[in-house]
Design a protein around this motif. Structure first.
Motif, PDB file in Angstrom:
ATOM      1  N   GLU A  67      57.115  58.745  67.760  1.00 35.99           N
ATOM      2  CA  GLU A  67      58.351  59.090  67.041  1.00 35.99           C
ATOM      3  C   GLU A  67      58.178  60.140  65.958  1.00 35.99           C
ATOM      4  O   GLU A  67      59.159  60.759  65.550  1.00 35.99           O
ATOM      5  N   VAL A  84      60.481  63.076  64.204  1.00 32.66           N
ATOM      6  CA  VAL A  84      60.431  63.198  62.747  1.00 32.66           C
ATOM      7  C   VAL A  84      59.193  64.024  62.408  1.00 32.66           C
ATOM      8  O   VAL A  84      58.114  63.782  62.980  1.00 32.66           O
ATOM      9  N   ILE A  85      59.328  64.979  61.494  1.00 31.89           N
ATOM     10  CA  ILE A  85      58.157  65.759  61.060  1.00 31.89           C
ATOM     11  C   ILE A  85      58.058  65.718  59.534  1.00 31.89           C
ATOM     12  O   ILE A  85      59.047  65.820  58.820  1.00 31.89           O
ATOM     13  N   ALA A 131      60.995  65.193  55.621  1.00 33.51           N
ATOM     14  CA  ALA A 131      60.684  64.511  54.358  1.00 33.51           C
ATOM     15  C   ALA A 131      59.359  65.079  53.869  1.00 33.51           C
ATOM     16  O   ALA A 131      58.638  65.714  54.638  1.00 33.51           O
ATOM     17  N   LEU A 136      55.900  63.882  52.539  1.00 31.00           N
ATOM     18  CA  LEU A 136      55.006  62.761  52.280  1.00 31.00           C
ATOM     19  C   LEU A 136      53.658  63.322  51.851  1.00 31.00           C
ATOM     20  O   LEU A 136      53.479  64.522  51.738  1.00 31.00           O
ATOM     21  N   ARG A 191      50.123  53.794  54.790  1.00 27.95           N
ATOM     22  CA  ARG A 191      51.321  53.784  53.950  1.00 27.95           C
ATOM     23  C   ARG A 191      52.319  54.866  54.408  1.00 27.95           C
ATOM     24  O   ARG A 191      53.529  54.668  54.327  1.00 27.95           O
ATOM     25  N   GLU A 241      54.148  53.377  57.246  1.00 29.10           N
ATOM     26  CA  GLU A 241      55.042  52.343  56.706  1.00 29.10           C
ATOM     27  C   GLU A 241      56.283  52.968  56.058  1.00 29.10           C
ATOM     28  O   GLU A 241      57.402  52.468  56.206  1.00 29.10           O
ATOM     29  N   LEU A 242      56.113  54.073  55.351  1.00 24.93           N
ATOM     30  CA  LEU A 242      57.271  54.743  54.740  1.00 24.93           C
ATOM     31  C   LEU A 242      58.227  55.285  55.806  1.00 24.93           C
ATOM     32  O   LEU A 242      59.430  55.410  55.563  1.00 24.93           O
ATOM     33  N   LEU A 243      57.691  55.610  56.972  1.00 21.53           N
ATOM     34  CA  LEU A 243      58.543  56.084  58.071  1.00 21.53           C
ATOM     35  C   LEU A 243      59.088  54.922  58.900  1.00 21.53           C
ATOM     36  O   LEU A 243      59.762  55.133  59.914  1.00 21.53           O
ATOM     37  N   SER A 244      58.816  53.681  58.469  1.00 19.86           N
ATOM     38  CA  SER A 244      59.232  52.473  59.202  1.00 19.86           C
ATOM     39  C   SER A 244      58.709  52.507  60.634  1.00 19.86           C
ATOM     40  O   SER A 244      59.420  52.142  61.583  1.00 19.86           O
ATOM     41  N   LEU A 245      57.468  52.962  60.785  1.00 23.63           N
ATOM     42  CA  LEU A 245      56.855  53.050  62.111  1.00 23.63           C
ATOM     43  C   LEU A 245      55.508  52.340  62.114  1.00 23.63           C
ATOM     44  O   LEU A 245      54.864  52.214  61.066  1.00 23.63           O
TER      45      LEU A 245
END
Lengths: 241, 241
Positions: B6, B123-124, B148, B150, B167, B170-174
């Protein structure tokens, strides 16, 4: 001497996007509570009403930090029960899909143009209680041209905790008075001003529908008071600096 | 079953932008060390050589987290001394301006096109040791269309610390295996793979100039091996998912 304004950070739900219409539309499309449009708006209001109490649990320290997606999901289950729907009888995929309606909220008609204008001269970022992926998906979906995605998850605290405003300025390598908080909510701006940020109030008199009673006027002399983000962009970009 | 990919997260210095040419050009323009182009490249190399030792101080716990801008500034002062320039004789504004050369590094010719292609389906985001404002300014300057920003500052640790990769996912909910780390450096990819991320190696044989000896070939069977980010975009967007 006044600091040079360098960044605008935005409340999102209600200020940049129309959460009430977006949620009501997806609730109707889900077929879970029938076709009545007014009832779908009531569902959106009931779901949103659980928002502040749920993140107060986090800000009070009674609960570790949780993504807004997780809080929204718990609140969705409770709202379904309130509307006579048993969430346990539904496939989890359907619940997750509806919960992601918050990732697909429609921008107000002036938002994309206003943000693009501001971006040509300033740094722009959401400073929202939405989690990073929610805000990222919303930006991709609605064409919001953020320079970065900031907010509660990145700083580890929900607004209006002071550290959320201060840490956001720090992540932008700016002093608080070089950052302007943009919101349709007086309380958000009051918290930002208490941290030294500048403030812009955007009037959104229909955020809560046709019978809205809150935030219909500024309660303090905010640095900007505008009817749209596009108007904010025009004023800020016309100023000498 | 293989997880659906993703997101692509990117090393930036050397992978997305040409730091050596960018720094050498601004060093020459600063007039601090004279007009010799080769000497400007040597200055860029000497400045960059101090990069890893400076963040190891942070990752080891001997020093609290500091933005890469702050580490770069300290390293600039040392590099100037090495080149016979007394930094204390210079205005601080001139030093800060030169330090911000890292905010204005030029993308490799294929980067913007490749990122735009990847963004249409995935997502990039950068996953770089650069601080947020550095990466944000670089994106505005070079037209890098990140979803975003990161990286080290957001996660509070410099690569290759495992938590920085975990992390970020995790921030990307992946889950880690839904995220692909893209880098021109085998060691970055090895650390990402150890955390469960997928890996893409981009050959950048001139990152360190015409006599580069490192990272001229993949050292493991990375998931993607490509000659450019544009090529990565074409391959990833052609795959069924």
């Amino acid at each position: 001497m006044t600091a040079k304004l360098e960044a605008f950070v935005f409340d999102v739900f209600g200020t940049v996007v129309d959460w009430r219409s977006g949620i009501a539309q997806e609730v109707t499309a889900s077929g879970l509570i029938g076709p009545d449009a007014e009832r779908a708006f009531e569902f959106a209001d009931a779901w949103r009403r659980r928002y502040v109490p749920s993140f107060i649990e986090v800000n009070s320290g009674r609960r570790p930090f949780a993504k807004l997606d997780a809080l929204h999901f718990e609140n969705l289950l409770e709202t379904l029960l309130e509307f006579g729907v048993d969430p346990l009888a539904l496939p989890e995929a359907a619940l997750t899909e509806l919960n992601h309606a918050w990732h697909r909220l429609p921008p107000w008609p002036d938002s994309v143009r206003g943000l693009a204008l501001l971006k040509s001269r300033f740094v722009i970022a959401p400073h929202s209680n939405g989690n990073l992926r929610l805000l990222l998906d919303m930006a991709k979906h609605g064409g919001l041209p953020w320079d970065a995605i900031l907010g509660a998850e990145v700083v580890g605290a929900y607004k209006p905790v002071p550290q959320s405003y201060l840490r956001t300025a720090e992540l932008l390598s700016l002093r608080p008075d070089q950052v302007c908080m943009v919101a349709a909510h007086n309380d958000d701006l009051a918290a930002a001003r208490a941290c030294g940020l500048r403030t812009a109030f955007v009037l959104r008199p229909h955020e809560h529908g046709p019978r809205q009673t809150t935030d219909l006027a500024p309660t303090q002399d905010w640095d900007f008071v505008v009817n749209s983000i596009a108007e904010l962009g025009e004023i800020a970009c016309a100023s000498p600096g």
